[in-house]
Motif scaffolding. Structure first.
Motif, PDB file in Angstrom:
ATOM      1  N   GLY A 162      -0.565  16.053 -12.400  1.00 14.81           N
ATOM      2  CA  GLY A 162      -1.109  16.099 -13.049  1.00 14.81           C
ATOM      3  C   GLY A 162      -1.384  15.059 -13.972  1.00 14.81           C
ATOM      4  N   ASP A 163      -1.014  13.912 -14.315  1.00 12.43           N
ATOM      5  CA  ASP A 163      -1.323  12.637 -15.103  1.00 12.43           C
ATOM      6  C   ASP A 163      -3.020  12.560 -13.769  1.00 12.43           C
ATOM      7  N   GLU A 164      -3.298  12.237 -15.266  1.00 10.29           N
ATOM      8  CA  GLU A 164      -4.808  11.393 -15.377  1.00 10.29           C
ATOM      9  C   GLU A 164      -4.882  10.069 -14.509  1.00 10.29           C
ATOM     10  N   VAL A 165      -5.545   9.894 -13.076  1.00  4.85           N
ATOM     11  CA  VAL A 165      -5.847   8.890 -12.502  1.00  4.85           C
ATOM     12  C   VAL A 165      -6.638   8.582 -12.000  1.00  4.85           C
ATOM     13  N   PRO A 166      -7.583   7.035 -12.072  1.00  3.46           N
ATOM     14  CA  PRO A 166      -8.614   6.564 -11.886  1.00  3.46           C
ATOM     15  C   PRO A 166      -9.056   7.807  -9.864  1.00  3.46           C
ATOM     16  N   ASP A 167     -10.972   7.516 -10.369  1.00  7.99           N
ATOM     17  CA  ASP A 167     -11.095   8.540  -9.032  1.00  7.99           C
ATOM     18  C   ASP A 167     -12.217   7.285  -8.359  1.00  7.99           C
ATOM     19  N   THR A 168     -11.156   6.639  -7.058  1.00  4.11           N
ATOM     20  CA  THR A 168     -11.125   6.048  -6.154  1.00  4.11           C
ATOM     21  C   THR A 168     -10.794   6.845  -5.013  1.00  4.11           C
ATOM     22  N   LEU A 169     -11.234   6.153  -4.056  1.00  7.30           N
ATOM     23  CA  LEU A 169     -10.960   6.635  -2.406  1.00  7.30           C
ATOM     24  C   LEU A 169      -9.805   6.995  -2.008  1.00  7.30           C
ATOM     25  N   LEU A 170      -8.878   6.526  -2.787  1.00  4.55           N
ATOM     26  CA  LEU A 170      -7.000   6.250  -3.050  1.00  4.55           C
ATOM     27  C   LEU A 170      -6.877   8.128  -3.351  1.00  4.55           C
ATOM     28  N   SER A 171      -7.299   7.823  -4.397  1.00  4.69           N
ATOM     29  CA  SER A 171      -6.726   9.457  -5.347  1.00  4.69           C
ATOM     30  C   SER A 171      -7.760  10.395  -4.726  1.00  4.69           C
ATOM     31  N   ARG A 172      -9.101  10.278  -3.851  1.00  3.52           N
ATOM     32  CA  ARG A 172      -9.648  11.601  -3.411  1.00  3.52           C
ATOM     33  C   ARG A 172      -9.125  12.024  -2.176  1.00  3.52           C
ATOM     34  N   LEU A 173      -8.596  10.858  -1.482  1.00  4.11           N
ATOM     35  CA  LEU A 173      -7.494  11.627   0.275  1.00  4.11           C
ATOM     36  C   LEU A 173      -6.120  11.789  -0.823  1.00  4.11           C
TER      37      LEU A 173
ATOM     38  N   MET B  99       0.388  -1.259   0.220  1.00  8.24           N
ATOM     39  CA  MET B  99       0.176  -0.124   0.004  1.00  8.24           C
ATOM     40  C   MET B  99       1.055   0.846  -0.076  1.00  8.24           C
ATOM     41  N   ASP B 100       2.232   1.108   0.507  1.00  9.67           N
ATOM     42  CA  ASP B 100       2.587   2.803   1.111  1.00  9.67           C
ATOM     43  C   ASP B 100       3.401   2.431  -0.663  1.00  9.67           C
ATOM     44  N   ALA B 101       3.188   1.613  -1.218  1.00  8.83           N
ATOM     45  CA  ALA B 101       3.833   2.212  -2.995  1.00  8.83           C
ATOM     46  C   ALA B 101       2.750   2.776  -3.812  1.00  8.83           C
ATOM     47  N   LEU B 102       1.025   2.198  -3.546  1.00  5.85           N
ATOM     48  CA  LEU B 102       0.872   2.305  -4.092  1.00  5.85           C
ATOM     49  C   LEU B 102      -0.151   3.854  -3.787  1.00  5.85           C
ATOM     50  N   VAL B 103       0.709   4.437  -2.231  1.00  5.61           N
ATOM     51  CA  VAL B 103       0.060   5.570  -1.753  1.00  5.61           C
ATOM     52  C   VAL B 103       0.905   6.582  -2.917  1.00  5.61           C
ATOM     53  N   ALA B 104       2.183   6.071  -2.657  1.00  6.07           N
ATOM     54  CA  ALA B 104       3.281   6.931  -2.977  1.00  6.07           C
ATOM     55  C   ALA B 104       3.362   7.443  -4.421  1.00  6.07           C
ATOM     56  N   ARG B 105       2.667   6.585  -5.390  1.00 12.83           N
ATOM     57  CA  ARG B 105       2.335   6.365  -6.751  1.00 12.83           C
ATOM     58  C   ARG B 105       1.462   7.188  -7.534  1.00 12.83           C
ATOM     59  N   CYS B 106       0.347   6.984  -6.264  1.00 15.89           N
ATOM     60  CA  CYS B 106      -0.560   7.807  -6.612  1.00 15.89           C
ATOM     61  C   CYS B 106      -0.712   9.518  -6.308  1.00 15.89           C
TER      62      CYS B 106
END
Ligand code: HEM
Length: 415
Positions: free
Chosen positions: A210-221, A196-203
């Protein structure tokens, strides 16, 4: 994916699992206790079996606290999280930020995502005419929602499922402090945190670029960090999302297995639930689900600790509870309290919403309620629309448990 623990559980853990999965036994044991009143207190223990008293204890979060109950294990396997905290600045701030990450149109998005995932799984089951309600339907569907909506996809689905089950067991259900359960939770927590640390860092990096990222609870946080009032550091995002996803999968699959099992025992209720499914009546399906779950809830008991000497109303008198007491809010017997629930042994779908204590009450009311009220009826509806739904013969057609978790329940249907 099977056992969360490789070792045989200790006697106390095994006994707790056995009792928790025998609702008739809990009701039989607590029925004669009713004449002692809605709250029975002795020494430093108390059990709450009355409906009004259960609501009262859960509402009085300052007197009946959770930090001692859930805090240490949550801190060990996930990191601090709201369900392990009493009212405090950090609790209020993090709960509010989590709430901000949920958007009003999420239930509709969840409905269409779940519907599509369920369709794929049932299509695969069709040639055989059999479906495992847990491993072949509810558990993978909830895990896919954790990936698509919450933004946490593990290295593969089996690993995610193993992590979430092992951590849930260690955090909330390791009654006998079983070392095998502890170790499995620790290992799963360690592995999940690295991932998860890697997922958070990547997001974080993608949003910053300014890249396009999927709209998820992670990207919203991550996006909520544009306002200092709603900023969570990387580690805080990880432990908050970690807490949410740990509660999201085995709860759902346990609920669906218990609901289907209870409906299959009641042909009339099964028939009316099927009518609701065919009419795509989500509210009516949800009422069937809540009522079926009353007979075998996923948590028969919620635990609290009395912060100080206090009293709980008991008719015209009051029951004294000593500070430091462990207080078991037995929501299963509370939902069968004849003083609050008319004809409690009857299956009825017209009961008041506050009859049900499945999602807790008060400060720690289930954060995932809005998910459950969509995902569970969707899973249930898709199953009930199958023609000729019935149990598989023999033990396959009965719930098989992995510790406290339903692991398998095989049904057949007409192809
Ligand atoms: C049928 C499925 C579920 C049931 C029966 C259920 C039940 C509960 C209960 C009883 C509590 C309160 C525990 C206590 O007061 O001691 C709770 C809290 C919580 N649940 Fe659920 N849950 C379910 C599904 C979910 C899902 C799908 C999610 C995530 C989306 C979730 C996330 C949470 C969280 C984060 C809390 C802690 C809330 C807080 O302390 O503020 N649950 N749940």
């Amino acid at each position: 994916v099977t056992a969360a623990t490789a070792t045989r559980p200790q006697p106390l853990t095994a006994a707790a699992n056995l009792l928790a999965n025998r609702p008739e036994l809990i009701l039989a044991v607590t029925r004669p206790l009713r004449r002692l009143g809605p709250v029975i207190s002795a020494g430093r223990s108390a059990i709450v079996i009355g409906h009004a008293a259960a609501h009262e204890v859960l509402a009085r979060h300052g007197d009946f606290t959770v930090a001692e109950v859930n805090g240490p294990a949550m801190a060990r396997y996930n990191g601090p999280f709201v369900l392990g905290m009493d009212r405090s600045e950090i609790h209020d701030r993090e709960r509010a930020i989590l709430q901000r990450s949920v958007h009003p149109d999420d239930p509709e998005r969840i409905r269409s995502t779940v519907r599509a995932d369920v369709e794929v799984l049932l299509e695969a089951a069709r040639p055989e005419g059999t479906v495992d309600v847990v491993g072949g339907l509810a558990r993978p569907t909830a895990t896919r929602l954790v990936a698509s909506y919450m933004g946490i996809a593990g290295p593969d689905e089996a690993t995610t499922m193993r992590w979430l089950r092992a951590i849930f067991y260690g955090c909330f259900l390791n009654v006998g402090d079983d070392p095998g359960v502890r170790q499995a939770a620790q290992d799963a927590g360690d592995e999940m945190h690295v991932h998860m640390d890697a997922l958070v860092a990547r997001c974080v990096a993608a949003v910053a670029a300014g890249d396009e990222v999927p709209d998820t609870l992670l990207s919203r946080l991550v996006r909520l960090r544009s306002d200092p009032a709603t900023t969570l550091g990387d580690e805080a995002i990880r432990r908050n999302l970690g807490g949410v996803i740990v509660g999201a999968v085995d709860t759902t699959s346990k609920a669906v297995a218990h609901i289907v099992d209870q409906l299959l025992r009641r042909p009339d209720a099964l028939a009316s639930a099927r009518r609701a499914a065919l009419a795509d009546d989500t509210d009516e399906l949800a009422r069937h689900a809540l009522e079926a779950l009353r007979f075998n809830p996923i948590n028969p008991v919620l635990a609290r600790v009395a912060a100080r000497d206090t009293e709980v109303a008991n008719g015209r008198s009051a029951v004294r509870i000593r500070g430091g007491s462990r207080v078991l809010v037995a929501i299963l017997p509370a939902m069968f309290d004849p003083a609050a629930v008319e004809a409690p042994m009857d299956f009825r779908t017209d009961r008041a919403a506050d009859t049900y204590l499945h999602f807790g009450a008060g400060l720690h009311t289930c954060f995932g309620r809005y998910v459950n009220l969509v995902q569970i009826p969707e899973l249930l509806g898709a199953l009930l629309r199958l023609d000729g739904l019935r149990r598989a013969d023999g033990p396959d057609g009965q719930i098989a448990y992995d510790g406290p978790f339903p692991d398998r329940l095989v049904l057949e249907f007409d192809r």
